[in-house]
Design a protein around this motif. Structure first.
Motif, mmCIF file in Angstrom:
data_model
loop_
_atom_site.group_PDB
_atom_site.id
_atom_site.type_symbol
_atom_site.label_atom_id
_atom_site.label_comp_id
_atom_site.label_asym_id
_atom_site.label_seq_id
_atom_site.Cartn_x
_atom_site.Cartn_y
_atom_site.Cartn_z
ATOM 1 N N THR A 191 -1.757 2.337 -1.790
ATOM 2 C CA THR A 191 -2.076 3.742 -1.580
ATOM 3 C C THR A 191 -1.414 4.620 -2.643
ATOM 4 O OG1 THR A 191 -2.283 3.339 0.777
ATOM 5 C CG2 THR A 191 -1.922 5.594 0.092
ATOM 6 N N TRP A 192 -0.198 4.299 -2.967
ATOM 7 C CA TRP A 192 0.480 5.050 -4.038
ATOM 8 C C TRP A 192 -0.336 4.966 -5.323
ATOM 9 C CZ3 TRP A 192 6.132 2.734 -3.514
ATOM 10 C CH2 TRP A 192 6.688 3.193 -2.318
ATOM 11 N N GLY A 193 -0.746 3.753 -5.641
ATOM 12 C CA GLY A 193 -1.500 3.562 -6.872
ATOM 13 C C GLY A 193 -2.779 4.374 -6.862
ATOM 14 N N GLU A 194 -3.465 4.337 -5.754
ATOM 15 C CA GLU A 194 -4.720 5.083 -5.635
ATOM 16 C C GLU A 194 -4.460 6.585 -5.727
ATOM 17 O OE1 GLU A 194 -7.305 3.486 -5.817
ATOM 18 O OE2 GLU A 194 -8.925 4.810 -5.192
ATOM 19 N N ALA A 195 -3.350 7.006 -5.181
ATOM 20 C CA ALA A 195 -3.022 8.428 -5.151
ATOM 21 C C ALA A 195 -2.848 9.010 -6.554
ATOM 22 C CB ALA A 195 -1.759 8.664 -4.339
#
Lengths: 185, 185
Positions: free
Chosen positions: A108-112
């Motif tokens: 999720t961090w990466g996608e964010a």
DNA sequence: ACACTAACAGAATCGTGATTCTTTTTGTGG
DNA sequence: CCACAAAAAGAATCACGATTCTGTTAGTGT
């Protein structure tokens, strides 16, 4: 069938979202196809699209689910009347980390970093979490120093900041180190 | 043309990898198409495939590039004969963070949760970084206490661990907070 | 219990994007 | 300078996966 009752509809939504989280934890956000989620949830593609506008929408729901669950654990300590100290607090948070959810969290961090909708969700959740940590630490300071609590919030801020950082680092560590179950090719 | 000279070949490889990093920072690992990279690098698809086996290979190269650059900054301090203290060390590391590379770094973490090749790269780099931080802190301890350095490495470990965690958290913060330039749709 | 409409299953579509193929160009070794 | 094989361009292929469409089924309100 007619419009489902709200409770039942919500049930279906979480059924789908939870299956999605399992898939994401196994194969990642982008490598998970709708077909994977139908297999994992036991529902069909048509059904999934009846509950979520599209895949991005589903990813957002999964992100909220994972982040919310982490915040929930913390909320209990914040409400507690025997606030644990920073070390104890961190230890308990770390102990509550589930490897699969840690993986989805880090994904999720990466996608964010590129998806505005996901970024908003992540930032909102981390801010909320930091605030709760701050409350915990403030309560602990007041209790430990059992004197006038003037300036406790100010002194709590840097401590909360560190606890947050150490927690996030541990989440990353767990996401990378925990064994990832193989997926049949 | 015949086989390119090694230097020139390496030049092309980095030209491609750097263009890829820019694209990844803008659109993410998976949303970047080969077409995007051809546009950004000025080279053609065929040319890219002459230098990298496939996209996964290119992603790995990009990951190595970004992580290596971060380790490089740290290496200089480790080699320094006037080792900075933990606070100063962290401050300098944080100051050296580039937003675009922070984004790719965090994307790399996400990818590492499911892709074994990327995970190996990330773990290798973080271990290396942690070791360098440990060296830095040990040197600082020895210098500050100017006495016999017995047990300095043992005492350095938890400090290095914290600096690492705070650095990673700051990287995440930067990746999420820094403005991301819009990409023409 | 009934009827009705939305949920559901599963097949069909449709676009996108990685990879490959063909042709043209151009460094490099002699 | 020459010849040639590898590199570069760009079109063609090909598969995969999100979304949509078409019936079919089964909860819900009366």
């Amino acid at each position: 069938m007619p419009r489902l009752t709200d409770a039942r509809k919500e049930l279906r939504r979480t059924q789908i979202a939870e299956a999605a989280v399992r898939c994401f934890g196994r194969n990642g956000l982008e490598r998970t196809s709708i077909a994977d989620i139908t297999a994992e949830s036991g529902l069909s593609a048509g059904s999934i699209y009846a509950h979520y506008r599209n895949k991005a929408d589903l990813v957002q729901a999964a992100a909220r689910e994972v982040l919310a669950k982490r915040a929930e654990v913390l909320g209990e300590y914040a409400a507690s009347d025997t606030p644990p100290g920073p070390d104890e607090l961190l230890a308990r948070l770390v102990a509550a980390i589930d490897p699969a959810e840690a993986r989805v969290g880090v994904q999720t961090w990466g996608e964010a970093t590129t998806d505005p909708a996901i970024r908003d969700i992540v930032l909102d959740m981390t801010d909320r979490m930091r605030a709760m940590l701050h409350d915990c630490v403030t309560a602990w300071l007041v209790k430990v120093e059992h004197q006038e609590p003037a300036g406790a919030p100010e002194r709590a801020a840097p401590i909360a900041h560190r606890v947050m950082a150490l927690y996030q680092a541990q989440l990353l560590y767990t996401a990378l180190r925990s064994p990832t179950e193989e997926t049949a090719p």
